[in-house]
Design an enzyme around this catalytic site. Sequence first.
Site, PDB file in Angstrom:
ATOM      1  N   HIS A 434       3.126   7.792  -0.526  1.00  0.00           N
ATOM      2  CA  HIS A 434       2.173   7.194  -1.805  1.00  0.00           C
ATOM      3  C   HIS A 434       0.832   7.544  -1.575  1.00  0.00           C
ATOM      4  CE1 HIS A 434      -0.069   4.343   1.110  1.00  0.00           C
ATOM      5  NE2 HIS A 434       1.112   4.380   1.790  1.00  0.00           N
ATOM      6  N   CYS A 453       4.173   3.466   6.445  1.00  0.00           N
ATOM      7  CA  CYS A 453       4.428   4.389   5.184  1.00  0.00           C
ATOM      8  C   CYS A 453       3.311   5.835   5.152  1.00  0.00           C
ATOM      9  CB  CYS A 453       4.184   3.695   3.982  1.00  0.00           C
ATOM     10  SG  CYS A 453       5.326   2.486   3.461  1.00  0.00           S
TER      11      CYS A 453
END
Length: 533
Positions: A434, A453
Amino acid sequence: MKIALLIICISILSFISACSDNNAREVFVNRDTTITSANAITDLFIDSTLLELYIDSNKTDEANASLMRNFYKSRNYQYAWFTSKGLAQQANAFWNLHNHFISYSQDSSLHNDHLHQLMDELMIPDSIRIPSTKIIRQTELQLTDHFFKYAHYAFNGKIDPEEFKWYIPRKKIDAVSLLDSLIEHKGKDIDNWAPVNSLYKHVKDNLLVYYEWQKNKSLPVIGPIENTLRKGDSADILPAIKQYLSVTGDLAHNDDSQTFNDEFEKAVKRFQKRFGLKQDGVIGKDFSTEINVSVQKRIEQLLVNLERMRWLPPRPGGTFIVANIPAFRLLIFENKKKVFESDIVVGKEGTGTVIFTDSLKYIVFSPYWNLPASIVRNEIEPAIHRNPNYLQRNNMEITGYNNGLPVIRQKPGSGNALGLVKFIFPNNYNIYFHDTPSKYLFERDKRAFSHGCIRVRKPEEMANYLLKNQPEWTQTKINAAMHAGEEKWVTLKTSVPVFITYFTAWVDEDNLLHFRDDIYGHDKKLADRLFTQ
């Protein structure tokens, strides 16, 4: 000639236990009775009874016993390693390869004194000693057994990767076909025969260089570098550093002057690139730390990474993505060529990014961030207690409750923790790529800051590349979707394999050897297993 059926006592040798999957389904091969003494590649055959006696006497593990039975059935019990004239070419080729592996891997567990003595005697050129039928038969079975153990260690890895939370499916090899191929080609072109990837070969070549440096004491011991050094400076320690960088290939032309000149600055930057340091050409604390790591420690680091590279499945064709956690780097390959790269931020120690593989299927523009329950419990709820306006100030909302814990998401926008786009490869670990509003973190050399992440420095460029075969998604449309403030999911026409890896040593496409810090301690744990058994 045919070997008469005799019940003999074969000498029991002490072999290492090959790692085996006891839950694996055994494959049965029918005996190929079309092979006879008239059409066989050797006139030596072994009786199946003697094979079973060998297996029982040596307590051969089930996996190797199955491989041996299937191998000899498939060739109607022809010998693999001998002809009527003596040791076959493939036996010499395998034994040399086997000894080379033991030497560079520093793994003595494959060494067997008795078998090595037999092979050393059999491989003496023009030896006048003629081994007995019993010795030949004994060596034949021991070599086959040993080959399967060697193949497992050398091509599949000695350690089970899942012990180290490595969830990329382990490479599978067909050891019987591998041995058949070795025999068919009589051990010729053996470097290309070995089922190892190019990453492995390049790192192994550098390992051999480090062994030479260690043997010849080629790299000078530098010691602590007390002061920061930059172009234009002079220092007594510079000749030793120049000698070191000359040996490693970072400095093209060595000189013994104490002057920090232009050419030396280029060498420092090259060294910094290979060790993941800021490429400013300035010798500081981090440079001093890396250049003072001993040759033995670098050798162990290379050996640990070679073990990981044995686990790797074959590279897929087409397009695929590799994120290497210790390198803080993401690469996209197309037809084995690098077409995109970006700095990344990975999980910090304690919430480290998992090592696994999956397929990227979706791109989400202007995403919501659905906060994990652990973050809500450990971070958000305490923040709400301190400041009742916390959710509103951070553009968050409660969408429900789960076992008394609020379910919270952050709305799309420039301040969203996921930034303006995320890339989803559905997995059990809730890990994805992301964007991020915290761009400043990409200026750090070490970038382990996330909850697991992976934050991408160049997300818009990555989206443009991944959607290049979907012409309706132009660069203008992608940019608009990222800033729309309304979540939009896009399904890729073709999913892209993703590999989240952990390598602290590798050779890049420019043939440069890189080293990185062991940020999660995986190297140390693997080294403890490899070097203390």
